[in-house]
Design a protein around this motif. Structure first.
Motif, mmCIF file in Angstrom:
data_model
loop_
_atom_site.group_PDB
_atom_site.id
_atom_site.type_symbol
_atom_site.label_atom_id
_atom_site.label_comp_id
_atom_site.label_asym_id
_atom_site.label_seq_id
_atom_site.Cartn_x
_atom_site.Cartn_y
_atom_site.Cartn_z
ATOM 1 N N PRO A 40 0.800 -1.219 0.000
ATOM 2 C CA PRO A 40 0.000 0.000 0.000
ATOM 3 C C PRO A 40 0.841 1.283 0.000
ATOM 4 C CG PRO A 40 -0.674 -1.464 1.792
ATOM 5 C CD PRO A 40 0.537 -2.059 1.153
ATOM 6 N N GLU A 41 2.065 1.193 0.534
ATOM 7 C CA GLU A 41 2.928 2.371 0.591
ATOM 8 C C GLU A 41 4.332 2.002 0.152
ATOM 9 O OE1 GLU A 41 2.840 4.556 4.245
ATOM 10 O OE2 GLU A 41 0.721 4.113 4.570
ATOM 11 N N SER A 42 5.088 3.007 -0.290
ATOM 12 C CA SER A 42 6.476 2.802 -0.697
ATOM 13 C C SER A 42 7.328 2.367 0.483
ATOM 14 C CB SER A 42 7.050 4.099 -1.271
ATOM 15 O OG SER A 42 6.385 4.428 -2.466
ATOM 16 N N VAL A 43 8.307 1.533 0.191
ATOM 17 C CA VAL A 43 9.288 1.089 1.191
ATOM 18 C C VAL A 43 10.669 1.392 0.625
ATOM 19 C CG1 VAL A 43 7.873 -0.598 2.407
ATOM 20 C CG2 VAL A 43 9.033 -1.292 0.329
ATOM 21 N N HIS A 44 11.207 2.548 0.975
ATOM 22 C CA HIS A 44 12.455 3.026 0.389
ATOM 23 C C HIS A 44 13.712 2.451 1.032
ATOM 24 C CE1 HIS A 44 10.707 5.992 -2.330
ATOM 25 N NE2 HIS A 44 9.828 6.234 -1.385
ATOM 26 N N THR A 45 13.566 1.675 2.107
ATOM 27 C CA THR A 45 14.739 1.085 2.756
ATOM 28 C C THR A 45 14.517 -0.413 2.950
ATOM 29 O OG1 THR A 45 13.949 1.362 5.024
ATOM 30 C CG2 THR A 45 15.143 3.238 4.046
ATOM 31 N N ALA A 46 15.622 -1.125 3.112
ATOM 32 C CA ALA A 46 15.531 -2.567 3.359
ATOM 33 C C ALA A 46 14.791 -2.833 4.664
ATOM 34 C CB ALA A 46 16.927 -3.179 3.393
ATOM 35 N N ALA A 47 15.012 -2.000 5.672
ATOM 36 C CA ALA A 47 14.345 -2.195 6.963
ATOM 37 C C ALA A 47 12.830 -2.052 6.821
ATOM 38 C CB ALA A 47 14.887 -1.213 7.991
ATOM 39 N N LEU A 48 12.386 -1.046 6.075
ATOM 40 C CA LEU A 48 10.943 -0.870 5.873
ATOM 41 C C LEU A 48 10.353 -2.015 5.055
ATOM 42 C CD1 LEU A 48 10.726 2.973 5.155
ATOM 43 C CD2 LEU A 48 9.933 1.764 7.210
ATOM 44 N N ALA A 49 11.073 -2.458 4.043
ATOM 45 C CA ALA A 49 10.600 -3.579 3.224
ATOM 46 C C ALA A 49 10.489 -4.845 4.063
ATOM 47 C CB ALA A 49 11.530 -3.804 2.033
ATOM 48 N N ALA A 50 11.508 -5.119 4.870
ATOM 49 C CA ALA A 50 11.493 -6.314 5.722
ATOM 50 C C ALA A 50 10.334 -6.266 6.704
ATOM 51 C CB ALA A 50 12.814 -6.443 6.465
ATOM 52 N N GLN A 51 10.103 -5.108 7.288
ATOM 53 C CA GLN A 51 8.991 -4.949 8.237
ATOM 54 C C GLN A 51 7.657 -5.201 7.532
ATOM 55 O OE1 GLN A 51 8.741 -1.033 9.950
ATOM 56 N NE2 GLN A 51 7.283 -1.672 11.498
ATOM 57 N N ALA A 52 7.488 -4.644 6.333
ATOM 58 C CA ALA A 52 6.231 -4.812 5.593
ATOM 59 C C ALA A 52 6.005 -6.253 5.163
ATOM 60 C CB ALA A 52 6.220 -3.890 4.371
ATOM 61 N N LEU A 53 7.092 -6.976 4.859
ATOM 62 C CA LEU A 53 6.976 -8.354 4.375
ATOM 63 C C LEU A 53 7.065 -9.393 5.482
ATOM 64 C CD1 LEU A 53 9.276 -7.909 1.273
ATOM 65 C CD2 LEU A 53 6.790 -8.279 1.231
ATOM 66 N N GLY A 54 7.492 -8.969 6.685
ATOM 67 C CA GLY A 54 7.640 -9.905 7.789
ATOM 68 C C GLY A 54 8.822 -10.842 7.618
ATOM 69 N N CYS A 55 9.926 -10.322 7.093
ATOM 70 C CA CYS A 55 11.124 -11.145 6.909
ATOM 71 C C CYS A 55 12.327 -10.432 7.526
ATOM 72 C CB CYS A 55 11.369 -11.423 5.429
ATOM 73 S SG CYS A 55 11.834 -9.985 4.436
ATOM 74 N N GLU A 56 13.470 -11.110 7.517
ATOM 75 C CA GLU A 56 14.699 -10.509 8.011
ATOM 76 C C GLU A 56 15.201 -9.469 7.015
ATOM 77 O OE1 GLU A 56 17.833 -13.215 9.109
ATOM 78 O OE2 GLU A 56 16.353 -14.769 9.572
ATOM 79 N N VAL A 57 15.823 -8.411 7.516
ATOM 80 C CA VAL A 57 16.362 -7.373 6.646
ATOM 81 C C VAL A 57 17.417 -7.949 5.703
ATOM 82 C CG1 VAL A 57 18.178 -6.495 8.188
ATOM 83 C CG2 VAL A 57 17.056 -4.946 6.577
ATOM 84 N N GLY A 58 18.125 -8.984 6.134
ATOM 85 C CA GLY A 58 19.136 -9.616 5.292
ATOM 86 C C GLY A 58 18.567 -10.327 4.078
ATOM 87 N N ALA A 59 17.265 -10.614 4.072
ATOM 88 C CA ALA A 59 16.612 -11.284 2.943
ATOM 89 C C ALA A 59 16.130 -10.289 1.885
ATOM 90 C CB ALA A 59 15.435 -12.121 3.437
ATOM 91 N N ILE A 60 16.348 -9.013 2.130
ATOM 92 C CA ILE A 60 16.001 -7.990 1.141
ATOM 93 C C ILE A 60 17.224 -7.765 0.261
ATOM 94 C CG2 ILE A 60 15.311 -5.590 0.779
ATOM 95 C CD1 ILE A 60 13.137 -7.340 2.139
ATOM 96 N N ALA A 61 17.051 -7.885 -1.039
ATOM 97 C CA ALA A 61 18.135 -7.633 -1.994
ATOM 98 C C ALA A 61 18.035 -6.190 -2.457
ATOM 99 C CB ALA A 61 18.039 -8.580 -3.184
ATOM 100 N N ASN A 62 18.899 -5.340 -1.936
ATOM 101 C CA ASN A 62 18.946 -3.954 -2.387
ATOM 102 C C ASN A 62 19.584 -3.905 -3.771
ATOM 103 O OD1 ASN A 62 17.868 -2.718 -0.102
ATOM 104 N ND2 ASN A 62 19.843 -2.596 0.908
ATOM 105 N N SER A 63 18.955 -3.190 -4.686
ATOM 106 C CA SER A 63 19.515 -2.971 -6.022
ATOM 107 C C SER A 63 20.131 -1.583 -6.022
ATOM 108 C CB SER A 63 18.419 -3.049 -7.083
ATOM 109 O OG SER A 63 17.829 -4.320 -7.120
#
Length: 169
Positions: A40-63
């Protein structure tokens, strides 16, 4: 992993951003099997993406797109890492890596900072992949927009992007 999940912005699928639509098409063309999720909203950081997806920040692949003396270089790194640009520049054989300007990012990826996907760019970009991501069964990466992500695996990401593994720290 499940097939592509049709998710748009709200209930109106016609409002999906064109960069997400282009990404979906490229993902399918390259044989990607992961779900595309538009939040529903932008997630501009790995921490925000991980929180929104319910996963570890390390599982976010930053491009992260870098400027290597005017040429684009894409580094896909775990959200748990910071790229040591001097070290990575030596490892990939360029004189230096500088953070790209928003204009440089848009020119070379057709996308905006915070939403750069690992593929679906106007022209091929040399790509490097942080092996740390292999520690996660599911990896999430941007899907062309700051509110869009897709699920993949390290092996699938490596195969779809043709990336070269490189330690970033």
């Amino acid at each position: 992993m499940a097939g592509h999940e049709e998710v748009g912005y709200g209930a109106d699928m016609s409002t999906e951003h064109q960069s997400v639509t282009r990404f979906r098409e490229e993902l399918t063309r390259r044989g990607g099997q992961g779900e595309v999720r538009v939040l529903p909203e932008s997630v501009h950081t790995a921490a925000l993406a991980a929180q929104a997806l319910g996963c570890e920040v390390g599982a976010i692949a930053n491009s992260l797109l870098f400027d290597a003396d005017g040429a684009p270089v894409l580094v896909l790194t775990s959200g748990a890492h910071r790229v040591n640009t001097e070290l990575v520049a030596r490892r990939i054989g360029v004189s230096s890596l500088r953070r790209a300007t928003p204009e440089f990012v848009r020119e070379h990826t057709g996308q905006v900072i915070g939403g750069v996907s690992p593929m679906a760019h106007p022209a091929p970009v040399p790509t490097y992949l942080d092996p740390w991501l292999a520690r996660h069964e599911v990896v999430w990466a941007a899907a062309g927009h700051p509110a869009a992500l897709f699920a993949t695996t390290y092996a699938e990401l490596l195969a779809m992007t043709g990336a070269t593994p490189v330690e970033v720290e």
